[in-house]
Motif scaffolding. Sequence first.
Motif, PDB file in Angstrom:
ATOM      1  N   ILE A   1       1.413  -0.845  -0.196  1.00 23.04           N
ATOM      2  CA  ILE A   1      -0.396  -0.249  -0.173  1.00 23.04           C
ATOM      3  C   ILE A   1       0.393   1.010  -0.034  1.00 23.04           C
ATOM      4  O   ILE A   1       1.561   1.338   0.700  1.00 23.04           O
ATOM      5  N   THR A   2       0.412   2.860  -0.527  1.00 24.22           N
ATOM      6  CA  THR A   2       1.102   3.685  -1.241  1.00 24.22           C
ATOM      7  C   THR A   2       0.024   4.213  -0.037  1.00 24.22           C
ATOM      8  O   THR A   2      -1.204   4.901  -0.877  1.00 24.22           O
ATOM      9  N   VAL A   3       0.174   4.802   0.779  1.00 21.18           N
ATOM     10  CA  VAL A   3      -0.152   6.170   1.741  1.00 21.18           C
ATOM     11  C   VAL A   3      -0.085   6.913   1.291  1.00 21.18           C
ATOM     12  O   VAL A   3       1.304   7.671   1.265  1.00 21.18           O
ATOM     13  N   ARG A   4      -0.872   7.929  -0.048  1.00 20.52           N
ATOM     14  CA  ARG A   4      -0.740   9.201  -0.758  1.00 20.52           C
ATOM     15  C   ARG A   4      -0.923  10.557   0.294  1.00 20.52           C
ATOM     16  O   ARG A   4      -2.628  10.225   0.704  1.00 20.52           O
ATOM     17  N   ARG A   5      -0.235  11.402   0.367  1.00 20.88           N
ATOM     18  CA  ARG A   5      -0.565  12.691   0.876  1.00 20.88           C
ATOM     19  C   ARG A   5      -0.375  14.078  -0.347  1.00 20.88           C
ATOM     20  O   ARG A   5       0.769  14.000  -0.735  1.00 20.88           O
TER      21      ARG A   5
END
Length: 301
Positions: free
Chosen positions: A183-187
Amino acid sequence: MKRFKISSLVLLVFVFTTNAQSKKAEDKNAIKKMCGCYEVTFNFAETFRYSNDSLYKPSTTKIAKALEWAQLIEEDKNKISIQHLLQVGDPSKPHIVKHWRQDWIFQNTDFYMFNGDNSWNYEKKSESEVNGQWTQKVFQVDDSPRYEGSATWVHVDGKSFWENTTDAPLPRREYTQRNDYNITVRRNRHEITKNGWVHDQNNDKVIREEAKEDIILAKEKGYNTYIKVDDSKCKAATDWWKENNEKWALVRNKWEEVYARNFDLKLKAKVDNKALYKYLFSEEYTKKEDVNKVIESFVTQ
């Protein structure tokens, strides 16, 4: 006195409505400023690492440049759709790559939130949760889902920006090289500048397993700059889109039919050992029935 109160209420409603319409118009203007021809620099660097593995190898820093054409393909009162095309290679005979697409929808309530393993959970939000907000829906090169999130455009101190945190698949530069997180938690922050716009990212690389707490493997900084240049520099991309836009309209229409089912969505990574984009990028897929059939073959739920 009663007549005065009614008149005051009508005036307040009028002022509120006028201000809301003005704000929405300002939002749309900011979004459309992302259209046009840009010299893009993609910058990504892994910053903090949290792995206990002594053999852990961080991702290499990536800096890449390209010309990118951002084509406005749809606009109505509550939606703006922008298709990105990369123009690479020999400037005298450039190669065109259909890149990502971004749809901006005002006060959208229907979401497909990434949940790992090539799956997206359908979520319905209330109108109050998204009041005044714009959803950015980001799509893969084959117009399958990638990630999306909702937030308010902010216009203050001469700045216009939108920022949101959401879960996303690994980007191509990562999933082709590693599989130690999922998972990439993107901000994401999109900010309009005097020379173009900036896509600023502060991302977490996350290991997610069912019934367990997320583990942050590392953090990543992304800083992509879009510097506006004369549209004539992207003529090859605009010509390519004129020749191919009808085919990709068929693709978008089929995906819209899939999304409108409003169910959790899971896609196969490959069919007959071949990824979806390889089918759709082929010149064999130009008819509606062929496009529909191949997309449907990847949908498992």
